[in-house]
Design a protein around this motif. Structure first.
Motif, short mmCIF file in Angstrom:
data_model
loop_
_atom_site.label_atom_id
_atom_site.label_comp_id
_atom_site.label_asym_id
_atom_site.label_seq_id
_atom_site.Cartn_x
_atom_site.Cartn_y
_atom_site.Cartn_z
N ASN A 34 21.19 -48.81 11.77
CA ASN A 34 20.70 -49.55 10.61
C ASN A 34 21.01 -48.82 9.31
O ASN A 34 21.27 -49.45 8.29
N VAL A 35 20.95 -47.49 9.34
CA VAL A 35 21.34 -46.72 8.16
C VAL A 35 22.80 -47.02 7.82
O VAL A 35 23.16 -47.26 6.66
N SER A 36 23.65 -47.01 8.84
CA SER A 36 25.06 -47.32 8.64
C SER A 36 25.25 -48.74 8.13
O SER A 36 26.07 -48.99 7.24
N ASP A 37 24.50 -49.69 8.68
CA ASP A 37 24.62 -51.08 8.24
C ASP A 37 24.17 -51.25 6.80
O ASP A 37 24.74 -52.07 6.05
N THR A 38 23.15 -50.51 6.39
CA THR A 38 22.73 -50.54 4.99
C THR A 38 23.87 -50.10 4.08
O THR A 38 24.13 -50.70 3.02
N GLU A 39 24.58 -49.06 4.49
CA GLU A 39 25.71 -48.58 3.70
C GLU A 39 26.83 -49.62 3.63
O GLU A 39 27.48 -49.77 2.60
N LEU A 40 27.04 -50.35 4.73
CA LEU A 40 28.03 -51.43 4.73
C LEU A 40 27.61 -52.57 3.79
O LEU A 40 28.42 -53.08 3.02
N SER A 45 20.76 -56.13 -9.79
CA SER A 45 20.53 -54.88 -9.06
C SER A 45 19.91 -55.16 -7.71
O SER A 45 19.16 -56.13 -7.52
N VAL A 46 20.22 -54.30 -6.75
CA VAL A 46 19.73 -54.50 -5.38
C VAL A 46 19.13 -53.20 -4.86
O VAL A 46 19.62 -52.10 -5.17
N PHE A 47 18.09 -53.33 -4.08
CA PHE A 47 17.43 -52.18 -3.45
C PHE A 47 17.23 -52.52 -1.98
O PHE A 47 16.68 -53.57 -1.64
N ILE A 48 17.70 -51.64 -1.08
CA ILE A 48 17.59 -51.88 0.36
C ILE A 48 16.72 -50.81 0.99
O ILE A 48 16.98 -49.61 0.82
#
Length: 547
Positions: free
Chosen positions: A115-121, A104-107
């Protein structure tokens, strides 16, 4: 300060059915809002409707297999040449196929919308590789911080947060030794700026990945799980746009989505670290952007924001303009009396004005916004699209940074105070009721009291609807760090910042007072956090309303 944060009652048969609905609001003198519900269609229905497969043969890896950029004293850190030169198989559905159990991963995301968009990528890449999203940070096997480096304060917040990540690693190791070790990574601009300094700190960072290396996340994590040392990939790219990656949307309302259309920046403003952490400009092809918009439309989204570090310099060189060569050239012109320090590509390509027009036409019921632009890239064709397309929001961000021509020259902004004033007047003449916002830096190198007063004068004359204001923070590698002196005392910076904020607030109150009696279409995005008795949403001019 925000006039539009006012309240009134609204009749609605279904609370859950309201998210994503349009509401017409009229501002009244007693600071209340009268609202009428309507469907999106009734509000805006009158709208006019490389990858290259390299053939087998000698490749770069044949020449660099013994020079991979790793420390020769620690060969376990080396990344095989074929992995440096080929995308990781991030789209495999099960990471366990390589002996790594699903984790599992948490960002956590810091900084701008990009940066919000990059997190989604990054989530899209990791989920395709078999990772799941952790419900909370305490249960995550992998904790990633997607970071900002634009100011020193932004980095200090991350350093403090890394202490907590380290605590979680220790807690897992001592209290739950049967579980896999927690891995901590730093992504984004701070990773690109500090590189191995993050690994060498006492923050127990396992992974450092720059903005152009997210495809490598599964491979780097795999090497960690196989017993490798701390991993790093901070290579910048001249062509990476992640156009083929499907983002995992993190907006819980399902109403609004970010779409990254270009990356990097060529402006090289003297105070800015972005060209050094994000690289040079490159734009996605129009077709991939259209596909993403249509996918969001089919999933019920009602608003998209086109993103880029310098979004209105978008230039798809692979797609000839449907406006013809003359239209393409006009769409790529600079604002009057603005200039750049780099050579611009001119030709029959698809520029930003045409892209916005294309996106707006895909779904006239979907709102279109964009950020963050540079004032130099507002040619008349773009202004006309904003004016003529009802679903393109009448809200323009125009970062001024300073009201002093001398300071603007130190900043290498490419325009004078007069040119900026003329552009403001031109935009307001061409687009009635346009809302303007801006960025300001107080206490830049060499700024005098006279320069500061010029900024106050600009704030008072324009009367912005919104503004983002900060004290100057010098960043390493920038032109200012190499060539200028940070000679304004900290207390003076803060005092000037307070005065700039006060000037903005005064102008914003005056601007908002003219809203009395006007009708606005508000896109509801959620219930108000303070009370479930109220809805909240944004106007076309980007003002939040509670009612």
């Amino acid at each position: 300060v925000n006039f539009c944060t006012t309240m009134a009652s609204i009749l609605a048969s279904s609370r859950t059915a309201m998210a994503g609905r349009m509401v017409s609001c009229i501002m009244t003198k007693d600071l209340s809002v009268k609202a009428l519900c309507s469907s999106a269609s009734s509000s805006v229905s009158q709208i006019k409707r490389r990858k290259v497969d390299v053939s087998n043969g000698p490749s770069l890896q044949d020449f660099i297999s013994n020079a991979q950029g790793a420390d020769s004293r620690n060969p376990s850190n080396a990344i095989p040449a074929h992995e440096l030169l080929s995308p990781q198989p991030y789209n495999t559905n099960d990471a366990s196929t390589k002996g790594v159990p699903p984790r599992s991963v948490f960002i956590e995301t810091y900084g701008c919308q990009m940066n919000v968009s990059d997190t989604e990528l990054a989530l899209g890449i990791l989920e395709k590789a078999g990772y799941s999203r952790a419900e909370d940070i305490d249960s995550a096997d992998v904790i990633l911080a997607n970071t900002c480096a634009i100011r020193d304060n932004a980095e200090r917040k991350v350093w403090e947060r890394l202490k907590y990540y380290k605590h979680l690693k220790t807690k897992r190791r001592t209290k739950q030794p049967s579980l896999p070790s927690v891995r901590v990574g730093v992504l984004g601009c701070m990773a690109e700026r500090l590189k191995k300094n993050l690994l060498e700190s006492d923050a127990s960072v396992d992974l450092v990945v720059g903005p152009d290396a997210y495809r490598d996340l599964p491979g780097l994590l795999q090497r960690l799980e196989q017993g490798g040392d701390a991993q790093m990939n901070v290579q910048l790219s001249l062509d990476e746009t992640y156009a083929d990656v499907m983002p995992v949307r993190t907006d819980k309302t399902g109403v609004h989505a970010f779409i990254s259309i270009m990356r990097g920046c060529n402006n090289m403003c003297s105070y800015c670290i972005v060209p050094f952490t994000r690289g040079r400009e490159r734009s996605r092809e129009v077709a991939s952007i259209k596909d993403e918009v249509l996918n969001l439309r089919d999933r019920g989204y009602k608003e998209v924001t086109l993103l880029g570090q310098n979004v209105n310099s978008y230039n798809d060189e692979a797609t000839p303009s449907a406006w013809g060569e003359t239209g393409a050239i006009e769409g790529g012109q600079l604002s009057a009396d603005f200039n750049t320090i780099y050579k611009r590509n001119v030709g029959n390509t698809t520029r930003f004005a045409e892209l916005v027009d294309i996106v707006a036409d895909l779904d006239p019921e979907m709102r279109v916004r964009f950020t963050s632009p540079h004032p130099k890239d507002f040619p008349d064709p773009l202004l006309d699209v904003i004016r003529d397309r009802p679903n393109v929001c009448r809200s323009i961000h125009m970062p001024a940074q300073s009201g002093s021509t001398a300071v603007l020259e130190y900043m290498r902004r490419g325009y004078t105070r007069k040119a900026y004033d003329n552009l403001v007047d031109h935009i307001r003449d061409r687009i009635p009721h346009i809302a303007l916002s801006s960025d300001f830096i107080s206490g830049f190198c060499g700024e005098t009291e006279e320069d500061h007063l010029a900024t106050l004068d600009l704030m008072q004359s324009v009367k912005y609807d919104q503004a983002f204001m900060f004290a100057y923070s010098m960043r390493e590698k920038t032109h200012a760090h190499r060539k200028l002196q940070d000679d304004v005392e900290h207390e003076v910076k803060l005092r000037r910042l307070r005065e700039v904020i006060a000037a903005f607030q005064e102008g914003a109150i005056e601007r908002n007072s003219v809203e009395v009696g006007r009708v606005h279409v508000v896109l509801i995005d959620q219930e108000a956090k303070r009370s479930k008795d109220f809805w909240t949403g944004r106007t076309d001019t980007n003002k939040r309303v509670f009612f």
